[in-house]
Design a protein around this motif. Sequence first.
Motif, PDB file in Angstrom:
ATOM      1  N   LEU A  41      15.291  84.691  99.267  1.00  0.00           N
ATOM      2  CA  LEU A  41      14.709  83.897  98.180  1.00  0.00           C
ATOM      3  C   LEU A  41      15.219  82.465  98.243  1.00  0.00           C
ATOM      4  N   ARG A  42      16.520  82.291  98.402  1.00  0.00           N
ATOM      5  CA  ARG A  42      17.085  80.940  98.461  1.00  0.00           C
ATOM      6  C   ARG A  42      16.466  80.152  99.616  1.00  0.00           C
ATOM      7  N   GLU A  63      12.781  75.887 101.192  1.00  0.00           N
ATOM      8  CA  GLU A  63      11.657  75.389 101.983  1.00  0.00           C
ATOM      9  C   GLU A  63      10.533  74.861 101.085  1.00  0.00           C
ATOM     10  N   VAL A  64      10.198  75.589 100.031  1.00  0.00           N
ATOM     11  CA  VAL A  64       9.120  75.116  99.154  1.00  0.00           C
ATOM     12  C   VAL A  64       9.533  73.824  98.454  1.00  0.00           C
ATOM     13  N   LEU A 107      18.089  73.971  92.182  1.00  0.00           N
ATOM     14  CA  LEU A 107      18.118  73.270  93.477  1.00  0.00           C
ATOM     15  C   LEU A 107      17.879  71.770  93.311  1.00  0.00           C
ATOM     16  N   ASP A 108      17.110  71.411  92.285  1.00  0.00           N
ATOM     17  CA  ASP A 108      16.780  70.011  92.045  1.00  0.00           C
ATOM     18  C   ASP A 108      17.839  69.293  91.204  1.00  0.00           C
ATOM     19  N   PHE A 141       1.282  75.622 101.689  1.00  0.00           N
ATOM     20  CA  PHE A 141       2.406  76.540 101.822  1.00  0.00           C
ATOM     21  C   PHE A 141       2.594  77.288 100.511  1.00  0.00           C
ATOM     22  N   GLY A 142       2.924  78.570 100.598  1.00  0.00           N
ATOM     23  CA  GLY A 142       3.157  79.360  99.401  1.00  0.00           C
ATOM     24  C   GLY A 142       4.309  80.328  99.573  1.00  0.00           C
TER      25      GLY A 142
END
Length: 114
Positions: free
Chosen positions: A42-43, A48-49, A79-80, A9-10
């Motif tokens: 973008l979010r 998802e990534v 996000l992390d 996935f990219g």
Amino acid sequence: MPAGPLPSFGVYLLGRPPGALGWESRWVRWPDFRLPADPAALRAALTEVWERSAGERVEIACGGGTGRTGTALACLAVLDGVPAAEAVALVRRVYRPRAVETRRQARFVAGFGP
């Protein structure tokens, strides 16, 4: 292509769609030295990534790998759980010293919180 296994996935941060790829991907329209045209897209792509990275090989890329990619990596750090005020410095320390090339990109990361 860099050495190693291909991603599954990219997320591609470009002014126009990337060419055909051999894996699932998301394109976020993002002209060089600017901000993403659709921050919500973008979010969603970064969420998802981030989720898929736990069990899959993923990649994030732009044309040069510094400004847009650095900004996206800083947003991923947020996000992390990294505080938004510290995310740019973290990415510059562990990825590239010149990542997140513009003040607007740095402000974007600062406002990226949950």
